[in-house]
Scaffold this active site. Structure first.
Site, PDB file in Angstrom:
ATOM      1  N   SER A   1      34.757  53.753 -21.290  1.00 49.67           N
ATOM      2  CA  SER A   1      34.316  55.102 -21.676  1.00 49.67           C
ATOM      3  C   SER A   1      35.324  56.159 -21.222  1.00 49.67           C
ATOM      4  O   SER A   1      35.537  57.150 -21.916  1.00 49.67           O
ATOM      5  CB  SER A   1      32.907  55.400 -21.148  1.00 49.67           C
ATOM      6  OG  SER A   1      32.926  55.600 -19.755  1.00 49.67           O
TER       7      SER A   1
ATOM      8  N   ARG B   1      41.259  45.202 -11.293  1.00 58.60           N
ATOM      9  CA  ARG B   1      42.208  44.230 -10.755  1.00 58.60           C
ATOM     10  C   ARG B   1      42.945  44.869  -9.596  1.00 58.60           C
ATOM     11  O   ARG B   1      43.363  46.027  -9.689  1.00 58.60           O
ATOM     12  CB  ARG B   1      43.272  43.872 -11.799  1.00 58.60           C
ATOM     13  CG  ARG B   1      42.769  43.173 -13.009  1.00 58.60           C
ATOM     14  CD  ARG B   1      42.774  41.681 -12.891  1.00 58.60           C
ATOM     15  NE  ARG B   1      44.034  41.114 -12.459  1.00 58.60           N
ATOM     16  CZ  ARG B   1      44.129  39.983 -11.766  1.00 58.60           C
ATOM     17  NH1 ARG B   1      43.045  39.332 -11.412  1.00 58.60           N
ATOM     18  NH2 ARG B   1      45.307  39.487 -11.420  1.00 58.60           N
TER      19      ARG B   1
ATOM     20  N   ASN C   1      44.483  56.537 -11.028  1.00 56.64           N
ATOM     21  CA  ASN C   1      43.232  55.781 -11.057  1.00 56.64           C
ATOM     22  C   ASN C   1      42.072  56.754 -10.917  1.00 56.64           C
ATOM     23  O   ASN C   1      42.215  57.818 -10.323  1.00 56.64           O
ATOM     24  CB  ASN C   1      43.200  54.779  -9.892  1.00 56.64           C
ATOM     25  CG  ASN C   1      41.933  53.929  -9.919  1.00 56.64           C
ATOM     26  OD1 ASN C   1      41.478  53.508 -10.991  1.00 56.64           O
ATOM     27  ND2 ASN C   1      41.352  53.695  -8.764  1.00 56.64           N
TER      28      ASN C   1
ATOM     29  N   HIS D   1      38.055  56.927  -9.522  1.00 57.91           N
ATOM     30  CA  HIS D   1      37.167  56.177  -8.642  1.00 57.91           C
ATOM     31  C   HIS D   1      35.854  56.950  -8.494  1.00 57.91           C
ATOM     32  O   HIS D   1      35.882  58.169  -8.287  1.00 57.91           O
ATOM     33  CB  HIS D   1      37.843  55.990  -7.279  1.00 57.91           C
ATOM     34  CG  HIS D   1      37.033  55.164  -6.337  1.00 57.91           C
ATOM     35  ND1 HIS D   1      36.914  53.790  -6.467  1.00 57.91           N
ATOM     36  CD2 HIS D   1      36.274  55.506  -5.272  1.00 57.91           C
ATOM     37  CE1 HIS D   1      36.119  53.340  -5.512  1.00 57.91           C
ATOM     38  NE2 HIS D   1      35.716  54.356  -4.777  1.00 57.91           N
TER      39      HIS D   1
ATOM     40  N   SER E   1      36.837  60.924  -8.114  1.00 56.76           N
ATOM     41  CA  SER E   1      38.177  61.345  -7.679  1.00 56.76           C
ATOM     42  C   SER E   1      39.224  60.710  -8.587  1.00 56.76           C
ATOM     43  O   SER E   1      39.104  59.543  -8.955  1.00 56.76           O
ATOM     44  CB  SER E   1      38.468  60.856  -6.254  1.00 56.76           C
ATOM     45  OG  SER E   1      37.432  61.174  -5.370  1.00 56.76           O
TER      46      SER E   1
ATOM     47  N   ASP F   1      42.501  52.305  -3.606  1.00 55.26           N
ATOM     48  CA  ASP F   1      41.768  53.588  -3.626  1.00 55.26           C
ATOM     49  C   ASP F   1      42.256  54.552  -2.546  1.00 55.26           C
ATOM     50  O   ASP F   1      41.455  55.264  -1.924  1.00 55.26           O
ATOM     51  CB  ASP F   1      40.248  53.348  -3.446  1.00 55.26           C
ATOM     52  CG  ASP F   1      39.673  52.484  -4.563  1.00 55.26           C
ATOM     53  OD1 ASP F   1      40.226  52.506  -5.672  1.00 55.26           O
ATOM     54  OD2 ASP F   1      38.670  51.788  -4.300  1.00 55.26           O
TER      55      ASP F   1
ATOM     56  N   ALA G   1      31.071  63.385 -15.506  1.00 54.87           N
ATOM     57  CA  ALA G   1      32.047  64.191 -14.740  1.00 54.87           C
ATOM     58  C   ALA G   1      33.433  63.543 -14.806  1.00 54.87           C
ATOM     59  O   ALA G   1      34.449  64.231 -14.927  1.00 54.87           O
ATOM     60  CB  ALA G   1      31.591  64.324 -13.295  1.00 54.87           C
TER      61      ALA G   1
END
Ligand code: GAR
Length: 320
Positions: free
Chosen positions: A16, A93, A109, A111, A138, A147, A175
């Protein structure tokens, strides 16, 4: 229209966030375009969405492969697509550090927590269990630790009294879709912003020994030596002398090297007005995807052409 940054998106499932990024890229004036959607799961649902939007896709199961070997396969697909940036969107991954290094500063990325809180999995449940009243998402640059890279943007999402992990996840996802588009647009746009480019060159130039910044005929410049008797080893030309480029001007060994470089890579190098005759070369900074290691090595080389002999040993340990 200005060049649009070429973005590849890696997914493992629903996709998404990928869809949000892809639809945002349809807006006229969006500074990026999606050139590839790749997955480690050939059945990832997002692949069909991308294909229906005529975005090239690549998928290969990671099963039975070493991590490095699989990442090399993905890296090849990214190179093939000529991607400037990599966006992880639910890509579940762990990446090999070699792969991360290759895309350092150019891989994002998303998260579902307010990092540094709740790295890893089960972020919604953990936030609810902790009694938090707010969670969120984030976007961060990817570094070898999971992360953990510098956070570029966050959105807070209130936790409701009757929230379940699923309900909270649904709102956080809304969001995420908005945050990711905004952060990606900002990241790719800044590399086309002359002030940002000058700042980046400034940082690299001042890392060299005994250097200082000095404006020259209205252009930012950098010198080696003392404030009084320093010599210029770099300038940034921002549309100077009517040129349409933003470029770094550095010294070559002479006009032969200058001509050879321009012939080999005319998209990157050109002969600058005025300085060109004495062997300076212009390295374009407005390509949207500058290789900063390459710029740093040009600065070192140019520095060593003009630095006083006694300073020379100081950069030898800094590499080529
Ligand atoms: C997103 O919520 C993203 O934050 C999360 O996976 C979901 C992917 O959804 N990523 C992580 O947890 C990474 N540590 P999507 O496939 O619908 O974009």
């Amino acid at each position: 229209m200005a060049k649009r940054a070429r973005v590849a998106i890696l997914i493992s499932g629903r996709g998404s966030n990928m869809a949000a990024l892809l639809y945002a890229a349809k807006r006229q004036g969006c500074p990026y375009k999606v050139v590839l959607v790749a997955s480690n799961d050939p059945d990832a649902r997002g692949l069909a969405v991308a294909a229906a939007e005529n975005i090239p896709t690549f998928s290969h199961s990671h099963k039975g492969m070493e991590r490095e070997e699989f990442d090399a396969l993905i890296h090849d697909a990214l190179r093939e697509a000529d991607a400037d940036y990599v966006v992880l969107a639910g890509y579940m991954r762990i990446l090999s550090s070699g792969f991360v290094e290759k895309w350092e500063g150019r891989m994002l990325n998303i998260h579902p927590s307010l990092l540094p809180k709740y790295k890893g999995l089960d972020t919604y449940q953990r936030a609810i269990d902790a009694g938090d009243t707010v969670s969120g998402c984030s976007v961060h640059l990817v570094t070898p630790t999971l992360d953990d890279g510098p956070v570029l943007g966050q959105t807070e999402v209130a936790i409701l009294a009757d929230d379940t992990p699923e309900k909270l996840a649904t709102r956080i996802r809304i969001a995420e879709h908005q945050l990711y588009v905004r952060v990606l647009e900002d990241l790719v746009s800044r590399e086309l912003d002359p002030d940002w480019l000058v700042g980046k060159v400034n940082q690299l130039a001042l890392e060299l020994p005994q250097t200082h910044a000095k404006t020259s005929h209205g252009s930012p410049g950098w010198r080696v030596g003392t404030e009084k008797s320093g010599k210029f080893f770099a300038y940034v030309s921002v549309h100077h002398h009517g040129e349409d480029a933003v470029a770094l001007l550095v010294k070559t060994s002479g006009t032969d090297e200058q001509a050879a470089l321009i012939e080999a890579e005319p998209d990157i190098y050109y002969r600058p007005a005025y300085y060109g005759a004495s062997g300076w070369i212009a390295v374009r900074l407005d390509t949207g995807a500058v290789d900063w290691d390459h710029i740093a090595s040009w600065l070192r080389k140019s520095w060593s052409f003009v630095a006083p002999k006694k300073l020379q040993p100081l950069v030898e340990f800094l590499g080529d």
